[in-house]
Scaffold this motif. Sequence first.
Motif, PDB file in Angstrom:
ATOM      1  N   TRP A  97     -15.464  19.983 -24.963  1.00 44.64           N
ATOM      2  CA  TRP A  97     -14.608  20.828 -25.791  1.00 44.64           C
ATOM      3  C   TRP A  97     -14.920  22.304 -25.606  1.00 44.64           C
ATOM      4  CZ3 TRP A  97     -10.389  18.698 -27.443  1.00 44.64           C
ATOM      5  CH2 TRP A  97     -10.363  17.318 -27.657  1.00 44.64           C
ATOM      6  N   ALA A  98     -16.190  22.639 -25.385  1.00 51.98           N
ATOM      7  CA  ALA A  98     -16.541  24.027 -25.093  1.00 51.98           C
ATOM      8  C   ALA A  98     -15.910  24.465 -23.772  1.00 51.98           C
ATOM      9  CB  ALA A  98     -18.061  24.177 -25.033  1.00 51.98           C
ATOM     10  N   LEU A  99     -15.897  23.547 -22.809  1.00 51.34           N
ATOM     11  CA  LEU A  99     -15.327  23.839 -21.498  1.00 51.34           C
ATOM     12  C   LEU A  99     -13.827  24.101 -21.587  1.00 51.34           C
ATOM     13  CD1 LEU A  99     -16.408  23.927 -18.562  1.00 51.34           C
ATOM     14  CD2 LEU A  99     -15.643  21.552 -18.324  1.00 51.34           C
ATOM     15  N   LEU A 100     -13.193  23.478 -22.570  1.00 53.02           N
ATOM     16  CA  LEU A 100     -11.753  23.651 -22.754  1.00 53.02           C
ATOM     17  C   LEU A 100     -11.403  25.125 -22.929  1.00 53.02           C
ATOM     18  CD1 LEU A 100      -8.940  22.384 -23.236  1.00 53.02           C
ATOM     19  CD2 LEU A 100      -9.562  22.164 -25.645  1.00 53.02           C
ATOM     20  N   GLY A 101     -12.216  25.843 -23.709  1.00 53.27           N
ATOM     21  CA  GLY A 101     -11.940  27.262 -23.930  1.00 53.27           C
ATOM     22  C   GLY A 101     -11.991  28.069 -22.649  1.00 53.27           C
ATOM     23  N   VAL A 102     -12.968  27.772 -21.791  1.00 55.30           N
ATOM     24  CA  VAL A 102     -13.102  28.476 -20.516  1.00 55.30           C
ATOM     25  C   VAL A 102     -11.866  28.241 -19.651  1.00 55.30           C
ATOM     26  CG1 VAL A 102     -14.459  28.659 -18.391  1.00 55.30           C
ATOM     27  CG2 VAL A 102     -15.612  28.325 -20.595  1.00 55.30           C
ATOM     28  N   PHE A 103     -11.403  27.004 -19.611  1.00 53.32           N
ATOM     29  CA  PHE A 103     -10.263  26.680 -18.751  1.00 53.32           C
ATOM     30  C   PHE A 103      -8.941  27.190 -19.320  1.00 53.32           C
ATOM     31  CE2 PHE A 103     -13.271  24.315 -16.426  1.00 53.32           C
ATOM     32  CZ  PHE A 103     -12.709  24.054 -15.184  1.00 53.32           C
ATOM     33  N   LEU A 104      -8.877  27.387 -20.624  1.00 53.07           N
ATOM     34  CA  LEU A 104      -7.677  28.000 -21.196  1.00 53.07           C
ATOM     35  C   LEU A 104      -7.574  29.465 -20.771  1.00 53.07           C
ATOM     36  CD1 LEU A 104      -7.526  26.500 -24.812  1.00 53.07           C
ATOM     37  CD2 LEU A 104      -6.025  26.003 -22.875  1.00 53.07           C
ATOM     38  N   ILE A 105      -8.714  30.154 -20.724  1.00 51.13           N
ATOM     39  CA  ILE A 105      -8.709  31.537 -20.231  1.00 51.13           C
ATOM     40  C   ILE A 105      -8.280  31.567 -18.767  1.00 51.13           C
ATOM     41  CG2 ILE A 105     -10.126  33.570 -19.763  1.00 51.13           C
ATOM     42  CD1 ILE A 105     -11.903  32.711 -22.125  1.00 51.13           C
ATOM     43  N   ALA A 106      -8.847  30.646 -17.970  1.00 47.58           N
ATOM     44  CA  ALA A 106      -8.479  30.569 -16.559  1.00 47.58           C
ATOM     45  C   ALA A 106      -6.990  30.248 -16.394  1.00 47.58           C
ATOM     46  CB  ALA A 106      -9.324  29.519 -15.848  1.00 47.58           C
ATOM     47  N   ALA A 107      -6.463  29.395 -17.272  1.00 47.57           N
ATOM     48  CA  ALA A 107      -5.042  29.044 -17.209  1.00 47.57           C
ATOM     49  C   ALA A 107      -4.169  30.244 -17.521  1.00 47.57           C
ATOM     50  CB  ALA A 107      -4.744  27.908 -18.183  1.00 47.57           C
ATOM     51  N   LYS A 108      -4.564  31.037 -18.518  1.00 51.36           N
ATOM     52  CA  LYS A 108      -3.801  32.248 -18.839  1.00 51.36           C
ATOM     53  C   LYS A 108      -3.787  33.197 -17.640  1.00 51.36           C
ATOM     54  CE  LYS A 108      -1.707  35.174 -21.645  1.00 51.36           C
ATOM     55  NZ  LYS A 108      -1.663  36.393 -20.842  1.00 51.36           N
ATOM     56  N   GLU A 109      -4.921  33.271 -16.953  1.00 50.69           N
ATOM     57  CA  GLU A 109      -4.994  34.124 -15.763  1.00 50.69           C
ATOM     58  C   GLU A 109      -4.133  33.574 -14.632  1.00 50.69           C
ATOM     59  OE1 GLU A 109      -9.518  35.772 -16.711  1.00 50.69           O
ATOM     60  OE2 GLU A 109      -9.188  34.304 -15.127  1.00 50.69           O
ATOM     61  N   TRP A 110      -4.112  32.242 -14.485  1.00 53.78           N
ATOM     62  CA  TRP A 110      -3.232  31.665 -13.457  1.00 53.78           C
ATOM     63  C   TRP A 110      -1.771  31.941 -13.797  1.00 53.78           C
ATOM     64  CZ3 TRP A 110      -4.767  29.167  -8.948  1.00 53.78           C
ATOM     65  CH2 TRP A 110      -3.721  28.694  -8.159  1.00 53.78           C
ATOM     66  N   GLY A 111      -1.463  32.038 -15.090  1.00 53.70           N
ATOM     67  CA  GLY A 111      -0.105  32.367 -15.494  1.00 53.70           C
ATOM     68  C   GLY A 111       0.366  33.680 -14.902  1.00 53.70           C
ATOM     69  N   ARG A 112      -0.564  34.628 -14.681  1.00 49.46           N
ATOM     70  CA  ARG A 112      -0.212  35.904 -14.037  1.00 49.46           C
ATOM     71  C   ARG A 112       0.152  35.687 -12.567  1.00 49.46           C
ATOM     72  NH1 ARG A 112      -4.344  39.844 -13.756  1.00 49.46           N
ATOM     73  NH2 ARG A 112      -2.675  41.376 -13.473  1.00 49.46           N
ATOM     74  N   ILE A 113      -0.446  34.669 -11.948  1.00 45.96           N
ATOM     75  CA  ILE A 113      -0.090  34.343 -10.564  1.00 45.96           C
ATOM     76  C   ILE A 113       1.331  33.780 -10.510  1.00 45.96           C
ATOM     77  CG2 ILE A 113      -0.578  32.712  -8.691  1.00 45.96           C
ATOM     78  CD1 ILE A 113      -3.557  33.112  -9.284  1.00 45.96           C
TER      79      ILE A 113
END
Length: 285
Positions: free
Chosen positions: A30-46
Amino acid sequence: MLKQRIITALWLIPLVFGAIFGLPTEYFSWALLGVFLIAAKEWGRIIDSQCEMTQWSFTITIGVLLIALNIMVPADEIWFKGMMHPIFLGVIAMGGLWWLISFLMVISFPKSAGFWKKSHMLKSMFGQLTLIPCFVSLLSLKALSTDASPYYGGTLVFLVMLVVWATDSGAYFAGKSFGKRKLMPNVSPAKTIEGLLGGLATTMIIVAGVMYFSPEQELGLLVAVTLFVALASAVGDLSESMFKRVANIKDSGTILPGHGGVLDRIDSLTAALPVFTLIYIAFWM
C-alpha cells in the motif's frame, strides 16, 4: 546538478532501504501504491503534456488497477508452494513481452513513433505495461521473505536496485570521462557507448559482493544475469527518454531535486525488475 543529486540520494536511499527491509509486504504494497500514483501522474504528461484531465484520468486508471491487484492477490497469497499466483505471473510475463517490444521501438526510433505518437490510447497502454508489471514484480520479490529468512525477498529487491544504480552511476561517470561515440542519438543524445560499457563494468562490483557473501552461487550465471538485468535497465531508461522526446519534456517531474520526477528515478527499474523476476522464476525457483 551533481550536488543536488547526491543530497537527494542521501535521504532517499535510507528511506527506500527502510521500506524494503522494515515494512511487512502487506503494508509495503500500500505504501508502494503512493509512489506509483506519482509516477502515473508523470506518465500522464507523456500522454498529453497540456491536458490535466488526461493526466488525472491515467493516474486514476493506474490507481484502480493497482488497488484491485492488492485486493485480489493479498501479500500472503503471492507465493504458494513455490509457485507464483497466476495473476501476478501473467502480469509479469506481459511485462517481459512489453520490454522486448519496447526495445524494438527504441532501436527503430524515430520511425517507430509514427504509429503511436498521436495516439493517447497507445501511450496510455504503454504506460500501464511499464508501471504495473514493475509494481507486481517488486511485490513478488519482496514477498519471498519467509520466517526462516525474513529479509530474503528484500535482499533480492535491493540487489536489483544496486545493479541499476551501479549501471546508472558507472554510465554517468564513464560517459563524462570517456564518452565519444553516441549510443542512440535520436533517443538520448547524451548517452554514449563508452558510458554503457562503463555502467556494465561497474555492475561487476555487485557480482563480487554477492560472491563474497554467498560463494555457493554459480559465478557464470550470476555474471550473465547481472549483465542482462543491467542491459534491461538501460532499455528502460532509453524507453522513457524516447517517450519524453516525443512529448517534448525534459524531466517527467520536479519532485526529486537533481533527479527530476519519480518516473525519471524508476525508469530503469521498470524494466529491470520484471526481467529479473522472470529470470529468477526460470533459474532459482
